[in-house]
Design a protein around this motif. Structure first.
Motif, short mmCIF file in Angstrom:
data_model
loop_
_atom_site.label_atom_id
_atom_site.label_comp_id
_atom_site.label_asym_id
_atom_site.label_seq_id
_atom_site.Cartn_x
_atom_site.Cartn_y
_atom_site.Cartn_z
N UNK A 109 48.00 29.36 63.30
CA UNK A 109 48.76 29.76 64.35
C UNK A 109 49.17 31.57 63.23
N UNK A 110 48.83 32.18 62.83
CA UNK A 110 48.49 33.69 61.97
C UNK A 110 47.68 34.07 62.89
N UNK A 111 48.06 35.37 63.12
CA UNK A 111 47.87 36.45 64.00
C UNK A 111 46.34 36.43 64.43
N UNK A 112 45.86 36.96 65.46
CA UNK A 112 44.12 36.10 66.21
C UNK A 112 43.71 37.37 65.96
N UNK A 113 42.79 37.22 65.00
CA UNK A 113 42.01 38.85 64.51
C UNK A 113 41.49 39.41 66.34
N UNK A 114 40.80 38.49 67.08
CA UNK A 114 40.16 38.85 68.36
C UNK A 114 41.05 39.88 69.40
N UNK A 115 42.17 38.82 69.17
CA UNK A 115 42.97 40.10 70.17
C UNK A 115 44.29 40.83 69.29
N UNK A 116 43.92 41.05 68.46
CA UNK A 116 44.14 42.30 67.33
C UNK A 116 43.71 42.85 67.74
N UNK A 117 41.99 42.94 67.99
CA UNK A 117 40.80 44.08 67.93
C UNK A 117 41.62 44.98 69.17
N UNK A 118 41.72 43.77 70.37
CA UNK A 118 42.12 44.11 72.34
C UNK A 118 43.26 44.72 71.91
N UNK A 119 43.68 44.76 70.92
CA UNK A 119 45.57 45.09 71.75
C UNK A 119 45.43 46.49 70.37
N UNK A 120 44.76 47.51 69.98
CA UNK A 120 44.08 48.87 69.27
C UNK A 120 44.29 49.79 70.47
N UNK A 121 44.80 50.71 70.39
CA UNK A 121 44.79 52.21 71.01
C UNK A 121 45.09 53.08 70.00
N UNK A 122 44.01 54.58 70.35
CA UNK A 122 44.46 55.87 69.44
C UNK A 122 45.29 55.58 68.31
#
Length: 450
Positions: free
Chosen positions: A128-141
């Motif tokens: 239930x903590x932040x998903x690292x894979x989903x976090x990487x997909x959300x990164x923008x410039x």
């Protein structure tokens, strides 16, 4: 154990008399806290401007030593701790900060208050903590930081998040508001990020007698920025006379010495309390894990769980009721368990992107979203299916188990769960017929407009 459920007129399994203050009261106040608070009156040093001699400076030293960091600043509350952490990083207005979709809104409000744009990220279905894979997909410039919330007391995957932050040149900020005393690979939380925030709210595992917060870092420059922002931008380091010169525009976020003294006394028992809590909670969860369809919290072997909140998920198919909707099953279980004396409740029933304030982009006159260069934002809860699933089928047990003497009561709660499970055939028709709406729909349709 009575056979008939209390919600249908049977005897309540856990009598109210069993739920005593001695078992469930929190925080536990001893002579140590009383003596510490009286010591503040005797010393006459009431604020953080104590020349390094008062309770606030003492708490800062104690927490830095406990977490193994170089610097700690005590502040007014946990929300202030997170906001001052972001202020110290000096992120430009309009920059993006990744925030888990499933957390208390206090993890996101400081982002908006610094005129930064929260980008919500789904959580891992097990921790239930932040998903690292989903976090990487959300990164923008425009992404500048990741806030790792140790939800319910379980450390997030700090190895993966640290690697992700380093790979993309981002700041990592730990929100350890619920995880005081937890460890990740042998190290205390609030020591992994570039800068980290802790809450000392009276209901936390490390409490004060009201509100308080701590900011930790190994970076001296970041620490000095936090201290500057803590009181009107003034340089109030020990050994300096106050000159009333504001180096930066900032508010007043000091912690009182009375609160600091109370927390220092609590800190001396933090590990002992956590060890007792861990034994009691694990025995309780072991009992619940024997019941088909109960999904108990998971703690990976490389970390410890502070057990601030116990989130239980329920699978009707595994419980032998494949035709019952998970949400309806959870709603009926809540009624049955509360009637038996188990203090379960829904918690965080709307993912943060579904909160009315974020749906309306109701920040400061529409800012930060109206800042030049900020991409149009539309927060959609359906983009976070794991968060929705966790909310849909879960209930929480909160605070009663924080008291290290709560273990016998937790086992009585387990007895009540067993009674309810023995009567699932009675509850099934109710669950099939219940007029049910997902909790985020029920909550948002009754929200008051600003």
């Amino acid at each position: 154990m009575s056979d008939q459920l209390a919600m249908f007129g049977g005897r309540r399994e856990v009598a109210r008399a069993e739920n005593t203050r001695e078992r469930t009261g929190w925080p536990v106040v001893t002579e140590a806290e009383r003596e510490a608070v009286l010591g503040v009156f005797d010393a006459g040093l009431y604020t953080s401007n104590d020349g390094g001699r008062g309770a606030v400076s003492g708490l800062q030293r104690d927490w830095a030593a406990y977490t193994g960091v170089r610097f700690c600043a005590a502040v007014a509350n946990g929300t202030a701790a997170l906001e001052l952490s972001l202020a110290a990083l000096g992120l430009e207005p309009g920059a993006e900060v990744l925030v888990p979709a499933l957390t208390f809104i206090g993890s996101a409000i400081p982002v908006v208050r610094r005129l930064l744009v929260p980008v919500f990220v789904d959580v891992d279905p097990v921790t239930y903590t932040i998903d690292p894979a989903a976090a990487e997909a959300a990164i923008t410039p425009r992404t500048r930081a990741i806030i790792a919330v140790h939800l319910h007391g379980l450390p997030a995957d700090l190895t993966a998040l640290r690697a992700l932050a380093d790979k993309h040149g981002l700041h990592l900020v730990e929100d350890a508001a619920q995880a005081q005393g937890a460890r990740y690979r042998g190290r205390a939380v609030a020591s992994f990020g570039d800068i980290n925030a802790v809450s000392l709210n009276v209901v936390k595992n490390l409490p004060t007698c009201g509100e308080g917060g701590l900011v930790t870092t190994d970076d001296e420059e970041l620490h000095e920025r936090v201290v500057l922002h803590r009181q009107f931008g003034e340089d109030l380091r020990a050994g300096r006379d106050r000159d009333y010169i504001s180096r930066v525009l900032a508010g007043n976020e000091k912690l009182s010495a009375v609160q600091a003294a109370f927390t220092r006394a609590q800190l001396s028992r933090l590990d002992a309390n956590q060890a007792a809590r861990d034994r009691g909670v694990r025995a309780f969860l072991a009992r619940l894990a024997e019941l088909p369809g109960v999904i108990t919290p998971h703690c990976p072997p490389d970390r410890t769980h502070a057990w601030h909140i116990l989130r239980l998920r329920f699978d009707p198919a595994a419980a032998g009721l494949p035709d019952v909707r998970p949400g309806a099953f959870r709603a009926v279980l809540a009624r049955a368990l509360k009637a038996e004396g188990v203090p379960v409740q829904p918690y965080q029933v709307v993912p943060l992107p579904g909160q009315p304030a974020f749906q309306r982009l109701a920040g400061f006159g529409g800012y930060p979203w109206r800042l030049p260069g900020v991409a149009p934002v539309s927060y959609r809860i359906e983009d976070h299916p794991v968060s929705l699933a966790v909310i849909e089928d879960s209930l929480t047990v909160q605070r009663v188990h924080l008291n290290p003497a709560a273990a016998p009561l937790l086992l009585r709660f387990a007895d009540a769960f067993a009674k309810v499970w023995a009567n699932l055939d009675v509850l099934a028709p109710v669950a099939r017929a219940v007029d049910y709406r997902p909790p985020w729909q029920a909550a948002t349709t009754t929200a008051v407009s600003a």
